[in-house]
Design an enzyme around this catalytic site. Structure first.
Site, PDB file in Angstrom:
ATOM      1  N   ASP A   1      43.119  -8.981  64.146  1.00  0.00           N
ATOM      2  CA  ASP A   1      43.204  -7.592  64.585  1.00  0.00           C
ATOM      3  C   ASP A   1      42.747  -6.695  63.441  1.00  0.00           C
ATOM      4  O   ASP A   1      42.963  -7.016  62.268  1.00  0.00           O
ATOM      5  CB  ASP A   1      44.612  -7.212  65.013  1.00  0.00           C
TER       6      ASP A   1
ATOM      7  N   ASP B   1      37.657  -7.259  61.458  1.00  0.00           N
ATOM      8  CA  ASP B   1      36.948  -6.671  62.584  1.00  0.00           C
ATOM      9  C   ASP B   1      36.564  -7.789  63.554  1.00  0.00           C
ATOM     10  O   ASP B   1      35.785  -8.677  63.205  1.00  0.00           O
ATOM     11  CB  ASP B   1      35.707  -5.939  62.074  1.00  0.00           C
TER      12      ASP B   1
ATOM     13  N   ASP C   1      41.387  -9.943  74.660  1.00  0.00           N
ATOM     14  CA  ASP C   1      42.127  -8.891  75.364  1.00  0.00           C
ATOM     15  C   ASP C   1      41.697  -7.576  74.718  1.00  0.00           C
ATOM     16  O   ASP C   1      42.359  -7.049  73.832  1.00  0.00           O
ATOM     17  CB  ASP C   1      43.627  -9.124  75.228  1.00  0.00           C
TER      18      ASP C   1
ATOM     19  N   CYS D   1      43.499  -3.755  80.154  1.00  0.00           N
ATOM     20  CA  CYS D   1      44.495  -3.102  81.008  1.00  0.00           C
ATOM     21  C   CYS D   1      43.932  -1.798  81.564  1.00  0.00           C
ATOM     22  O   CYS D   1      44.658  -0.833  81.805  1.00  0.00           O
ATOM     23  CB  CYS D   1      45.806  -2.872  80.267  1.00  0.00           C
TER      24      CYS D   1
END
Length: 300
Positions: free
Chosen positions: A48, A76, A172, A234
């Site tokens: 992350d 990154d 994700d 999402c």
């Protein structure tokens, strides 16, 4: 953890012994679920770009005793290129450089380190980019390696040894979060007048979809031939889901959308996406947060 988020992890079909990459690991719920599925075999690499968010992942792994096979990198995700440490890419195959000493070998991870240890283990400089090794478990393959041996795995990627790549990759991706009920509720604090700037601004949307395509492309690059990648967001928008996938598939002849058999349609409150084999969780009908899921197989 929302049911829809669990479905994204379930779709990956992780098995014991797999080498798994979570390219956008924070805040860590999916990472912990992946670690639980791996059991005592295989490895899990979490990446992350936000250090404080990845630190929360580390805390969760330690809290639930799931960190033994994990390593976490602040980096990154669009250009991360470290391969899993396997029998082919381990310390026996990569000789330490002549200027590396025994003191530079990674020992067992400890939360309390001396300043010298932090300096040695903290920042890993590679080709002008900074990668921080934030955490590693004793079973992750890092213990006993030097920094040179750890970073040398990227040379295996450059030589395109697909067998040494990750078995499973979860992307994700960062998105506008317009399908997340918890996130939408935050506009009570941010002010509803910011909604247009955060969700509807064309420049912001173009920037996000570009980032998503870059994350998906790099995750696929790190995937072994025959491996599986799950792309999820999402967001409920077409551009961030099917739109990104459509661009990606047009650029990668060896990428194939496959059916998500792990999510039994009779037991999951989801519906078909607008591309074959993709799934959507729609809050108005699923009574979960919104989520888009696509499963990609890497062909020869």
């Amino acid at each position: 953890m929302d049911v829809a988020s669990g479905a994204a992890v379930q779709a990956l079909g992780v098995q014991e012994g797999d080498h798994v990459l979570d390219l956008c690991a924070a805040p860590g719920a999916k990472l912990c679920m992946l670690a639980g599925q791996l059991g005592n075999n295989g490895t899990l690499t979490g990446v992350d770009i936000a250090r404080h968010r990845l630190a929360a992942c580390r805390t969760m792994l330690q809290k639930y005793g799931l960190g033994n096979s994990c390593r976490l990198f602040v980096a990154d995700g669009t250009c991360f290129d470290l391969l899993p440490i396997t029998q082919r890419t381990g310390s026996k195959d990569i000789m330490p450089s002549t200027n590396e000493t025994v003191s530079e070998v990674f020992g067992e991870w400890c939360s309390r380190k001396t300043r010298r240890q932090k300096k040695r283990e903290g920042r890993l400089q590679k080709e002008g980019d900074k990668i921080e090794l934030l955490f590693y478990g004793n079973g992750s393959g890092v213990v006993g390696l030097t920094k040179n041996q750890l970073l040398a795995n990227c040379s295996m990627l450059q030589r395109n040894h697909s067998a040494d790549h990750y078995d499973k990759v979860l992307v994700d991706a960062e998105c506008t979060h317009d399908g997340s009920l918890k996130h939408i509720c935050k506009y009570e604090q941010w002010g509803w007048e910011t909604l247009e700037r955060r969700l509807l601004d064309p420049e912001r949307m173009a920037s996000i979809t570009k980032l998503q395509l870059q994350l998906l492309t790099n995750g696929f690059r790190l995937l072994k031939t025959g491996g599986t990648l799950v792309y999820s967001t999402c967001s409920l928008t077409y551009d961030q889901n099917e739109g990104v996938l459509d661009k990606f598939l047009n650029l990668h002849y060896n990428a194939e959308l496959v059916e998500i058999t792990e999510c039994n349609r009779a037991g999951w409150p989801c519906e078909d996406g607008k591309l074959p084999h993709t799934l959507r969780f729609n809050p108005s009908r699923s009574r979960t947060s919104g989520l888009f899921i696509a499963k990609i197989h890497k062909c020869q």
